[in-house]
Design an enzyme around this catalytic site. Sequence first.
Site, PDB file in Angstrom:
ATOM      1  N   GLN A 199       0.764  -1.599  -0.296  1.00  0.00           N
ATOM      2  CA  GLN A 199      -0.157   0.399   0.015  1.00  0.00           C
ATOM      3  C   GLN A 199       1.183   0.999  -0.361  1.00  0.00           C
ATOM      4  O   GLN A 199       1.572   2.258   0.734  1.00  0.00           O
ATOM      5  CB  GLN A 199      -0.948  -0.008   1.111  1.00  0.00           C
ATOM      6  CG  GLN A 199      -1.696  -1.657   1.196  1.00  0.00           C
ATOM      7  CD  GLN A 199      -3.179  -1.559   0.349  1.00  0.00           C
ATOM      8  OE1 GLN A 199      -3.581  -0.204  -0.091  1.00  0.00           O
ATOM      9  NE2 GLN A 199      -2.606  -2.850  -1.027  1.00  0.00           N
ATOM     10  N   ARG A 219      -4.222   4.157   4.467  1.00  0.00           N
ATOM     11  CA  ARG A 219      -3.759   4.416   3.266  1.00  0.00           C
ATOM     12  C   ARG A 219      -4.465   4.106   2.239  1.00  0.00           C
ATOM     13  O   ARG A 219      -4.126   2.717   1.957  1.00  0.00           O
ATOM     14  CB  ARG A 219      -2.146   4.580   3.408  1.00  0.00           C
ATOM     15  CG  ARG A 219      -1.807   3.165   3.526  1.00  0.00           C
ATOM     16  CD  ARG A 219      -0.437   2.330   3.720  1.00  0.00           C
ATOM     17  NE  ARG A 219       0.608   3.742   3.383  1.00  0.00           N
ATOM     18  CZ  ARG A 219       1.212   4.576   3.805  1.00  0.00           C
ATOM     19  NH1 ARG A 219       1.235   4.684   5.460  1.00  0.00           N
ATOM     20  NH2 ARG A 219       2.399   5.540   3.732  1.00  0.00           N
ATOM     21  N   ALA A 240     -11.731   2.888   4.591  1.00  0.00           N
ATOM     22  CA  ALA A 240     -10.601   1.991   3.784  1.00  0.00           C
ATOM     23  C   ALA A 240     -10.712   2.783   2.489  1.00  0.00           C
ATOM     24  O   ALA A 240     -10.151   3.296   2.714  1.00  0.00           O
ATOM     25  CB  ALA A 240     -11.569   0.509   3.038  1.00  0.00           C
ATOM     26  N   HIS A 241      -8.870   1.300   1.978  1.00  0.00           N
ATOM     27  CA  HIS A 241      -8.264   2.738   1.129  1.00  0.00           C
ATOM     28  C   HIS A 241      -9.108   2.965  -0.056  1.00  0.00           C
ATOM     29  O   HIS A 241      -9.164   2.001  -0.454  1.00  0.00           O
ATOM     30  CB  HIS A 241      -6.949   2.448   0.783  1.00  0.00           C
ATOM     31  CG  HIS A 241      -6.905   0.082   0.442  1.00  0.00           C
ATOM     32  ND1 HIS A 241      -6.663  -0.323  -0.467  1.00  0.00           N
ATOM     33  CD2 HIS A 241      -8.450  -0.609  -0.151  1.00  0.00           C
ATOM     34  CE1 HIS A 241      -7.535  -1.520  -0.543  1.00  0.00           C
ATOM     35  NE2 HIS A 241      -8.311  -1.318  -0.517  1.00  0.00           N
ATOM     36  N   ASN A 242      -8.294   4.200  -0.300  1.00  0.00           N
ATOM     37  CA  ASN A 242      -8.915   4.366  -1.230  1.00  0.00           C
ATOM     38  C   ASN A 242     -10.049   5.180  -1.815  1.00  0.00           C
ATOM     39  O   ASN A 242     -10.749   6.131  -2.108  1.00  0.00           O
ATOM     40  CB  ASN A 242      -8.448   4.522  -2.928  1.00  0.00           C
ATOM     41  CG  ASN A 242      -7.126   3.760  -2.861  1.00  0.00           C
ATOM     42  OD1 ASN A 242      -6.378   2.570  -3.314  1.00  0.00           O
ATOM     43  ND2 ASN A 242      -6.530   5.114  -3.459  1.00  0.00           N
TER      44      ASN A 242
END
Lengths: 350, 350, 350
Positions: A199, A219, A240-242
């Site tokens: 990540q 991240r 969560a990511h993004n």
Amino acid sequence: MEFTAQQIADFLHGDIEGDPSVKVSNFSKIEEGKPGTLSFLSNPKYIHYIYDCKASIILVNKDFNADKEIKSTLIRVEDAYQSLALLLTLVDQTKQKKTGISPLAYVSETAKIGENAYIAPFVYIGEHVTINKNVALHANCCIEDEVVLGENVTLFSGVKIYNNCVIGNNCTLHSGSVIGSDGFGFAPTEDGSYKKIPQMGNVVLEDNVEIGANSVVDRATMGSTIIRKGVKIDNLVQIAHNVEIGTNTVIAAQTGISGSTKLGKQCILGGQVGIAGHLQIADGSIFGAQTGVPNSIKSANQAFQGYPALPVMNFRRSSVVYKNLPDLQNTIYAMQKKIQELENKISSIS
Amino acid sequence: MEFTAQQIADFLHGDIEGDPSVKVSNFSKIEEGKPGTLSFLSNPKYIHYIYDCKASIILVNKDFNADKEIKSTLIRVEDAYQSLALLLTLVDQTKQKKTGISPLAYVSETAKIGENAYIAPFVYIGEHVTINKNVALHANCCIEDEVVLGENVTLFSGVKIYNNCVIGNNCTLHSGSVIGSDGFGFAPTEDGSYKKIPQMGNVVLEDNVEIGANSVVDRATMGSTIIRKGVKIDNLVQIAHNVEIGTNTVIAAQTGISGSTKLGKQCILGGQVGIAGHLQIADGSIFGAQTGVPNSIKSANQAFQGYPALPVMNFRRSSVVYKNLPDLQNTIYAMQKKIQELENKISSIS
Amino acid sequence: MEFTAQQIADFLHGDIEGDPSVKVSNFSKIEEGKPGTLSFLSNPKYIHYIYDCKASIILVNKDFNADKEIKSTLIRVEDAYQSLALLLTLVDQTKQKKTGISPLAYVSETAKIGENAYIAPFVYIGEHVTINKNVALHANCCIEDEVVLGENVTLFSGVKIYNNCVIGNNCTLHSGSVIGSDGFGFAPTEDGSYKKIPQMGNVVLEDNVEIGANSVVDRATMGSTIIRKGVKIDNLVQIAHNVEIGTNTVIAAQTGISGSTKLGKQCILGGQVGIAGHLQIADGSIFGAQTGVPNSIKSANQAFQGYPALPVMNFRRSSVVYKNLPDLQNTIYAMQKKIQELENKISSIS
């Protein structure tokens, strides 16, 4: 500190009903009002408490009509809740702020610390970290390499920020919150095991964001997970990511937003809501507690509830029927029997 | 670092379409692609972004067919997502790792520390702890007495491991995760209060396990709570005492597994799933987000959703009807009326 | 330490069946029993394990009837689970407790520390904190200004307590739990942003409370968030501002209680339950896992389940029908068709 009803009414541009010289030195809830305290009435559910309330002063809305005698001095204002917020903020600001960098903190030589910082014992500040002015870092916070903290940022004890994340001005992060942990990205392999996707992105919190205790913002795999200006996130929330959360959206406790979903601005999410990944949620969407959202929402300012999410009125109607399903089923079986009887009768007639 | 399309295609055994000499120095998502970066297309939902993407290079699957002209140089590979993972891992491995034991850490004299360790400031390492080689402990981690950490273990800041727990090789634990806290065991007494059952067991994480930020794995009452090889657990997950999670099972954020339940291998759990206690869940079971599982699952490789859990197709069909329950109820009432009318007519005829 | 079956039976006032001289030195679960260990049978689900169990001694209830021969020595007692708890507690108490204040802790000069304290490295104790006798604070705990800790309090590593909170006697707080973080209080403003309502109250934990790992209890806006005597709270639980939890109520993992709700005493909440704000929940209420509670509960000792919550038997009946909704819908459509046919027939007859 003590204030008279007159001083408070002047400050709030409110109107006094009762004794303008009565003094208060603390706040109380209307159901627990004590002499010497100021209370308030905003939620209509609590009106019945006002007639027995022992608070010396009660803030009420201008349009409040009493049914019975009230012993307390009233101050009538445009919006009792906002006026209370104003008073609480005033008192809060008089509290002495701690300053100084504890010799028991670890600050990398390559970190830049702005003026007027409070850095408590056992805070860790990694390499090339930039900390702007008026920042308060309580005990045991960890700021990894290359992180940037804006002005007036407060991190309560035990906040952890992974490397390369960016925190805007006036952000407040509560104890145990984690910013920048790895997104949950694993690619399946042929032998059934999973291979980690590194990540490589970061997290960006814009200005005026508040993050609750023990919440987590992962991240991005690439690019940034972004929390826009003015977003307020409660405790134990998972981002969560993004993910991208739009300006001024508020998210109650224990809600989770799955990877790459983009929430619009001015949304309101109740507690324990779950939103699936890779969705687009329109501005002003409202989700009742425990709602599960499997699809994108395209039309703005709609309210949803249920699992899976339905328009809120639809959910209410369906859940009323759900409650009566066993009766409904019996009705259906009784009708089946009657239809059979009718068929028999008709056969015998024709 | 910069790489050409040719270098990347050679490394991935891929085929170039476009300029083999174009260079990239970073990654980007396909919806945010910039010149000088490498992007990828794997999820078909994102295909429409490729035609306007400004990334210099895009990884695509071998069988991808473009409908329009694409400006970027393409590299065709067997599996674009796995190739991306490979590249990210390559770049990740070039990052310099920190080493050395900080003089600001506390390491018990009876602890054994393997070679090549990184132990950050304010890490606490208790008595008779065994730490194998290549372990990284970020700031403020707490390792209580008698814990064993395998090789290549990474604990991000603020991980807490209670006494006597065992962490296998190549495990990664994210910030704020807690391993070995007491299971929730209390016996009711006659006066209505509860008596604590001391939790005397431990937690065992086998090799290659990843645990997300602020997740908790409770120690067993007796024996061990066991997380098998290759299990991946997301953020804010609860694993209760005496649970066993089978090899390569993956568990998304905010899911909870109740006491003494045994999950098979290769299971997939969505977010906010709840599984009751003392159950046996077959290998390869799949649970959609927010599913509630009250009973054991005996047949392998089945998918479930709903509260309580149903086979996923069954859940989908029932939830479609649920949405229309008010209409269905009206239909039933209308039918009742018609049947009554028919009865009347038949009475009048016969 | 080793004990004979005779010694254990004498201590528990139990009756021996088998060899009174057999010795044990550890505990085991009945499904994993090994020679030299003591096991127990309480949950009827596990009866079938007793016939092959290799534990040297098994505690059973007085009324247990064996169907087949059992190899282990049995000790019959009134309540096998409570007797086990007694033995576990006995062994637990023989463990040596750590004492002493680490020179690596930070203790404010104005804090008062009672006798026989254990204060580990990297613990932060703020100004005017009062710590009573026999308190154990594991590594990296943060106790902010003016906090009071009662006697025999244990805080595992990384617990954070905000200023002015009060922790009663014999409380145990697990790693990562947060007490006294700001309640989620924001007033909307005209430009769409939210203004923070300062949270001026505190949290009070009465005696004998246990709080699980990474759980959060928010401070009151005014007054106190109160957790009454004997309450047991599992991991990752959210208790919002101004909540009150009644005596001896138990709350399983990942449950959330919204602001200003008052739970009665002796309630039992399953995992992942959500309770809305400003509600009154009667004494002895029981909520199944994942239940969502939108309204106050007035009648005591009732059990609920579902979303929204229904009386538990009602929920079970409705969820059975839910499962069959597609069939039921087909039945209804078939009946509609038949009614149409009957109507046609009757028209042709009359």
